[in-house]
Design a protein around this motif. Structure first.
Motif, PDB file in Angstrom:
ATOM      1  N   HIS A   1      -3.884  -8.656  -7.752  1.00  9.94           N
ATOM      2  CA  HIS A   1      -5.258  -9.038  -7.459  1.00  9.94           C
ATOM      3  C   HIS A   1      -5.647  -8.602  -6.049  1.00  9.94           C
ATOM      4  N   VAL A   2      -4.745  -8.859  -5.087  1.00 15.05           N
ATOM      5  CA  VAL A   2      -4.983  -8.456  -3.694  1.00 15.05           C
ATOM      6  C   VAL A   2      -5.083  -6.927  -3.592  1.00 15.05           C
ATOM      7  N   LEU A   3      -4.186  -6.238  -4.303  1.00 16.40           N
ATOM      8  CA  LEU A   3      -4.185  -4.766  -4.243  1.00 16.40           C
ATOM      9  C   LEU A   3      -5.504  -4.188  -4.758  1.00 16.40           C
ATOM     10  N   LYS A   4      -6.058  -4.817  -5.795  1.00 19.38           N
ATOM     11  CA  LYS A   4      -7.350  -4.367  -6.328  1.00 19.38           C
ATOM     12  C   LYS A   4      -8.447  -4.514  -5.276  1.00 19.38           C
ATOM     13  N   ARG A   5      -8.402  -5.642  -4.580  1.00 20.70           N
ATOM     14  CA  ARG A   5      -9.418  -5.872  -3.540  1.00 20.70           C
ATOM     15  C   ARG A   5      -9.214  -4.926  -2.359  1.00 20.70           C
TER      16      ARG A   5
ATOM     17  N   LYS B   1      -8.022  -1.959  -2.560  1.00 14.77           N
ATOM     18  CA  LYS B   1      -8.443  -0.637  -3.021  1.00 14.77           C
ATOM     19  C   LYS B   1      -9.946  -0.445  -2.794  1.00 14.77           C
ATOM     20  N   LYS B   2     -10.699  -1.523  -3.001  1.00 16.19           N
ATOM     21  CA  LYS B   2     -12.151  -1.485  -2.836  1.00 16.19           C
ATOM     22  C   LYS B   2     -12.557  -1.442  -1.372  1.00 16.19           C
ATOM     23  N   LYS B   3     -11.950  -2.348  -0.586  1.00 13.95           N
ATOM     24  CA  LYS B   3     -12.412  -2.534   0.796  1.00 13.95           C
ATOM     25  C   LYS B   3     -11.659  -1.652   1.795  1.00 13.95           C
TER      26      LYS B   3
END
Ligand SMILES: [Mg+2]
Length: 187
Positions: A164-168, A170-172
């Motif tokens: 979940h953190v990695l997805k965020r 990736k975005k920011k």
């Protein structure tokens, strides 16, 4: 759920490498680091191995020769941590409850008079090692976990949150995400 409490920036490692052998310890020493807080499980050995391998033993000896003090800091129990550290004669903190304060406070006391600026932590998990170090103002080096298959249920749970953190990230912070992903792909 820790990712909902702490800002995303607390999950960003200072640096990342594919394994503990790839880290430039001489450079860390030149940069003023004197203490290494080293995670055990899946950083130095997989969960299903109890004792240090000859390669890990040699690495830890070389790190000490540079001038570092190594403190092993693990969330695992005393029996596991002692079995690993005793042959090495190293200091350790067991049941550290990373990312929470208990183990870090003990480790910082052991590291004294060296302060957080002279300490570097090494570990394989964003949710424990990276968040914990960052909470205490310690630089953290992330390494690829040795063997995810043998991880315990609570680590598997951490990995879900980590994704979940990695997805965020990736975005920011796409450049941070890319660096972590590259290490995990082994490229
Ligand atoms: Mg670990």
């Amino acid at each position: 759920m820790l990712q909902l409490i702490y800002p995303l920036e607390k999950f960003i490692p200072h640096d990342c490498f594919k394994d503990v052998f790839s880290i430039d310890y001489n450079k860390l020493y030149e940069n003023g680091k004197r203490i290494i807080l080293m995670d055990i499980d899946n950083t130095l050995i997989p969960y299903d191995i109890a004792l240090p391998t000859p390669e890990i033993r040699a690495l830890l000896e070389n790190i000490q020769k540079i001038g570092f003090r190594i403190i092993l800091i693990s969330n695992n129990c005393l029996a596991r941590v002692r079995a690993f550290t005793e042959p090495l004669g190293l200091e350790f903190v067991e049941k550290a409850f990373k990312p929470f304060g208990r183990g870090y406070r003990r480790a910082l006391k052991m590291a004294s008079p060296h302060g957080t600026g002279e300490i570097v932590a090494v570990g394989d998990q964003l949710m424990t090692d990276v968040l914990g170090g960052n909470r205490f103002g310690i630089d953290v080096i992330l390494v690829k976990p040795l063997k995810k298959r043998s991880e315990k249920w609570y680590t598997k749970f951490n990995r879900l949150n980590e994704n979940h953190v990695l997805k965020r990230l990736k975005k920011k912070y796409p450049e941070v995400h890319e660096k972590i992903a590259r290490v995990n792909d082994g490229t």
